[in-house]
Write an enzyme that holds these catalytic residues in place. Structure first.
Site: not given
Length: 708
Positions: A319, A37, A439, A121, A418, A415
């Protein structure tokens, strides 16, 4: 990235970050590690820094991420709860210190007196507690930073939260802090979950967030949540200590828990030494932390240094490095998401890493598996740094001579849910199931998306109910919701007649909506709220969308863009661009959605069920070639709390009357609309000489006969 223009890449990053924000802040179920992220967020920041024209109002860099849950009442924060910028390397801490010192010199403040407050933190859930005359009256989650969720009843069960403050209390005090679980309490909760045959929590943060968001406060009461205060949002009727360190000491004296793991430093060396010391003792703490927060200690200097759109400039989160361990890749399973995306998930031999036992990790897509050269049966490095779902970093290829069987993963052609065809479009990394709303895997998530607050706003239609409706076959498409009655819903597990009646009423209310909300609710790929608003401003209904000649529209857009380039050279005003902000990728997605007959069938069934929206009195005014509204061509910034309108309502009202909305004040801003507790944006408007309106003044601008 090489095949994308910067504008296309920025749009893609905004889509990804928006999705990950929703997963992390709203659903408490993130699908990517923090490190991934952070990498995407930094990439978007760099693109926007290199070309400011890429910055849009709804970019995640321009706002605090997340949104309040529809299950709780909304609470507006008088002072926004901003997130912190991150530093991952020591050099970034040094750069932060230089920026602070440069700013202090600009303000002619004594840099030699600079000190930083240092605090852990926490890896928990941010919370704001409101006290009036010393009594606890309300608790709200951070939400999107402006609006959070009212969790007062649940927070009352947290013994660490004082219901009455000690000593002389201010008339009004809003205390901010973090809700978390001690690791030993987390283990006990999971033991009870296992004994009851219920799903275990992934980590303490996930458990704390889930406990705080229980609709039944008695469930929260059975879970030993903790609270640590770290600041104050607003205070009235009393003078607070002038430093962050003094503020924490004072909060402790009036009854709030504060971390004993804190200190002061005068320079970068002191900051890094504290970070190193706390990192070494991290595993010995009773709770999870994922870094250290540094703040300028003097609170008046904090205010002078100020904030940027998303974060304060006087503070930063340093961090901790990711934690890693070695495991075995036992298998790769495939999950199907709301949009049909097939995501491979690594099934790992359980390994303890980053404070939790990890048994699975996302692998993103087939290309990522190939890039990392992962084989099922490999020994792999697993990394976790405060993430809910960890990351498989790499395979230990040097261990492949151990004689164990290994084989490569192949994305299935059908899939797994489905058995429909799976396709991978040119230029895309993701494979997708083509079954759409048929689905079952997509059906559940599509219904939840359809019902969410910013879409059709069906309060009470949560995951548990949707799961039962889909699995029982009562609901196959969103249109089936409108045929439900009280007796059908009351037959569901843990659903009484009173709750069923409320849900039927909420479904009935949702029939009256706006075209923009309806378009967003359909879950068309790439069509978020802003794109839905743009489409709804050009088209009155689905029939007009179906009748559009998209190729002709694309040609018209290109012609106008070329003409505007020539007009800029001649310093002439630009022509309005058809569907400005809707690029080829979005147009193609809308085309594909409307080309599917089953999608059209669902839309027709929804309209037949009575869903509708008000049409403008002058229907031609929705088209871009018609005269604009009363606010056409004007740029507005809304700040503070307005008397009767939420900020979202004010933004919608401005857009309906032809204006545009910006998140920050600049020389391009035409008006600033200011309410109670307006802050730096109001000051900036006055500094630039920009006209300031109150809510009544804004409404008068669109009144008949008004002169603007």
């Amino acid at each position: 990235m090489s095949s994308q223009t910067p504008r296309e890449r920025a749009a893609r990053l905004r889509e990804l970050i928006g999705r990950y924000d929703h997963e992390y802040y709203v659903r408490d179920a993130p699908s990517v590690p923090d490190a991934e992220y952070d990498r995407l967020f930094r990439e978007l920041q760099e693109l926007e820094r290199a070309d400011p024209s890429l910055v849009v109002v709804d970019s995640p860099t321009q706002r605090v991420a997340g949104a309040p849950s529809a299950a709780f009442a909304a609470v507006r924060h008088a002072v926004p709860m901003l997130s912190l910028a991150n530093a991952l390397e020591d050099d970034e801490v040094r750069a932060f210190d230089r920026r602070v010192r440069d700013r202090l010199r600009e303000l002619e403040l004594p840099v030699d007196s600079l000190a930083y407050a240092m605090e852990p933190k926490y890896d928990g859930l941010a919370l704001e507690l409101r006290y009036e005359r010393g009594s606890f009256v309300q608790a709200a989650t951070r939400g999107d930073g402006t609006t959070g969720e009212d969790v007062t009843a649940n927070v009352r069960t947290i013994r660490a939260v004082p219901l009455r403050l000690a000593g002389a209390a201010p008339a009004l005090l809003e205390v901010r802090g973090e809700v978390l679980l001690y690791r030993r309490d987390f283990e006990r909760i999971n033991e009870r979950q296992r004994a009851a045959g219920e799903r275990e929590f992934v980590n303490p943060r996930n458990a704390a967030a889930g406990s705080l968001r229980q609709l039944d406060p008695s469930i929260s009461a059975r879970r030993p949540l903790r609270f640590f205060a770290y600041g104050v949002g607003r205070a009235e009727g009393s003078r607070l200590p002038g430093t962050q360190s003094g503020l924490l000491d004072w909060l402790s004296t009036i009854g709030f828990p504060v971390s004993p793991e804190r200190g002061l430093a005068a320079d970068v060396a002191g900051l890094l030494a504290f970070h190193s010391s706390l990192l070494a003792r991290r595993s010995q703490l009773p709770y999870d932390i994922d870094g250290v927060v540094y703040k300028v200690d003097r609170r008046d200097w904090q205010e002078a240094i100020g904030t940027v759109a998303r974060a304060p400039r006087f503070a930063i989160a340093h961090k901790f490095p990711a934690e890693e361990a070695v495991s075995e890749l036992l298998d790769v399973e495939v999950q199907v998401g709301r949009t049909g995306k097939l995501t491979p998930v690594a099934r790992l031999r359980p390994v303890f890493v980053g404070g939790v036992t990890v048994g699975s990790a996302t692998l993103h897509n087939e290309d990522e598996i190939r890039r990392k050269d992962l084989l099922i049966g490999d020994q792999v490095v697993v990394r976790r740094a405060g993430d809910v779902i960890p990351e498989v970093v790499r395979a230990l290829t040097e261990r492949r001579d151990d004689g164990r069987p290994r084989h490569a993963f192949r994305m299935p052609a059908r899939c797994p849910v489905c058995d429909s065809a799976v396709v991978r479009e040119e230029g895309e990394a993701d494979a997708r199931c083509v079954a759409g709303l048929y689905c079952p895997a997509q059906r559940k998530q599509a219904l939840l998306h359809f019902a969410q607050r910013r879409a059709m706003d069906i309060d009470g239609l949560g995951e548990r109910i949707v799961e039962q409706l889909v699995e029982s076959g009562r609901v196959r498409t969103p249109a089936d919701l409108y045929a439900l009655d009280v007796s059908t819903l009351a037959s569901l597990e843990r659903m009484g007649e009173k709750s069923a009646a409320k849900l039927v009423a909420a479904i009935d209310r949702s029939r009256h909506t706006t075209f923009a909300r309806f378009l967003f609710a359909l879950g068309i790929r790439h069509v978020g709220e802003e794109v839905a608003r743009i489409l709804a401003s050009r088209y009155r209904d689905v029939d007009e969308l179906l009748a559009e000649d998209w190729d002709a529209l694309a040609a018209r857009k290109l012609a106008v863009q070329k003409e505007n380039a020539r007009r800029r050279l001649r310093s002439e005003p630009a022509q309005p661009v058809p569907l400005e902000g809707v690029g080829p990728e979005i147009v193609a997605s809308v085309q594909r959605f409307l080309a599917e007959s089953h999608n059209r069938d669902v839309v027709e069934a929804l309209l037949a069920a009575g869903i509708g929206w008000p049409r403008p009195a002058n229907e031609a005014a929705t088209h871009e070639d018609a005269p604009g509204g009363a606010l056409a061509g004007r740029v507005f910034v809304v700040t503070g709390t307005l008397p009767t309108m939420s900020r979202e309502d004010a933004h919608d009202w401005i857009r309906r009357h032809g204006g545009s909305v910006a998140s920050s004040v600049s020389r391009k801003t035409d008006f600033v609309v200011a309410g109670e507790a307006a802050g730096s944006k109001l000051a900036r408007a006055r500094e630039l000489g920009i006209p300031v309106l109150d809510e009544a003044g804004l409404l008068r601008m669109a009144a008949p006969g008004a002169e603007n």
